[in-house]
Design a protein around this motif. Structure first.
Motif: not given
Length: 310
Positions: A41, A153-154, A157, A178, A197, A218, A220, A222
């Motif tokens: 990313r 979160t995420g 991934g 997720a 989510r 965190d 993701a 959020v």
């Protein structure tokens, strides 16, 4: 040699596969012939100019891309003694102004390099450095003891998945956030609870862990919605500084900043070789198809890294 660069910011169309001078290793460095380089990313953010806008990269006429690399040592610089020509290695380029790993060759400080995990292909090995070091450092910053509870979160991934596996090794209970169809994957990675989510994430997690979790990672991004799942006095680990929430209710909020720690990467590679970390490759593409990789990553839905093969 050929390397992925940009001369201006924008969409995938600004990516170039350019002929650039072949690098040479300096003191304490190694030259690596690149077998595979993952797309992350951070590459998309660099290409779009967001890293420069945030003040993390000085403006430059040419910017090279690529953090993760797997390949073979072909030359060592003066004083570099940890690796020999022919060694199969992985490494992390953590200095944005330095030559990128998405190239036919790259020079890295030997302190940023580790032996490649045995049993992993080059493409698989190239997905390990940034994700594993990020996950490992995030877990350290979370400051949890055996038996405490962590929300991720995420979690589907690559970074989130490694967090789940490392947490399970330490006896830390995990709540993975997720999409609902990812539950079988998350369970296989060691998640104790899976929460889909939702805009009401805090309430959903507290239904599973009354009083809130001890720490949050965190992955993701959020932000405050994830912070609401955290108990008072707990720890919140943010991966992107601008989206770190305030330390409400006596919580501790820290931002994880990864760096190229070859010694720790070697330990993580050993865990990978022992099957404690799962390789996550979504696909491979030739170096010339880097724009396609950026388009596919931006579209979302990948459950692994795309890897460029020179």
């Amino acid at each position: 040699m050929q390397a992925v660069i940009i001369r201006r910011f924008g969409g995938p169309e600004v990516l170039e596969l350019a002929d650039v001078p072949s690098p040479r290793p300096g003191p304490g460095q190694v030259l690596i012939r690149v077998s595979a380089a993952a797309v992350n990313r951070i590459d998309l953010s660099t290409r779009a100019g967001r890293i420069t806008e945030a003040g993390l990269l000085a403006p430059a006429p040419v910017v090279a891309l690529g953090w993760d690399v797997a390949g073979e040592v072909t030359e060592t610089g003066t004083g570099a003694t940890r690796f020999a020509v022919g060694d199969r290695v992985i490494g992390l380029r953590d200095l944005l102004s330095a030559p990128g790993a998405q190239a036919e060759q790259v020079v890295l400080d030997e302190s940023a390099v580790a032996p490649a995990p045995a049993g992993w292909s080059d493409a698989e090995a190239a997905t390990l450095p940034l994700a594993a070091l990020t996950a490992d450092r995030s877990l350290e910053l979370a400051g949890l003891r055996q038996g405490q509870t962590l929300m991720v979160t995420g979690a589907a991934g690559v970074v989130g998945g490694v967090v789940l596996q490392l947490a399970a090794l330490r006896g830390i209970r995990t709540v993975a956030v997720a999409d609902a169809p990812d539950e079988p994957l998350l369970r296989s990675l060691g998640a104790d609870h899976v929460v889909p989510r939702t805009d009401r994430l805090g309430a959903a997690v507290r239904n599973v862990v009354p009083g809130g979790v001890d720490s949050v990672i965190d992955a993701a991004v959020v932000g405050i919605g994830a912070h609401e799942a955290l108990r008072g006095g707990g720890a919140f680990v943010a991966l992107v500084a601008p989206f770190a929430p305030p330390p409400l209710r006596g919580t501790r909020v820290v931002v994880q900043e990864v760096f190229a720690d070859g010694a720790r990467l070697a330990e993580l590679a050993a865990l990978a070789a022992a099957g404690r970390i799962t390789p996550r490759v979504a696909g491979t593409l030739p170096l010339a198809k880097v724009a396609t990789a950026h388009e596919r990553m931006a579209a979302g839905g990948l459950r692994g890294r795309l890897v460029l093969v020179p």
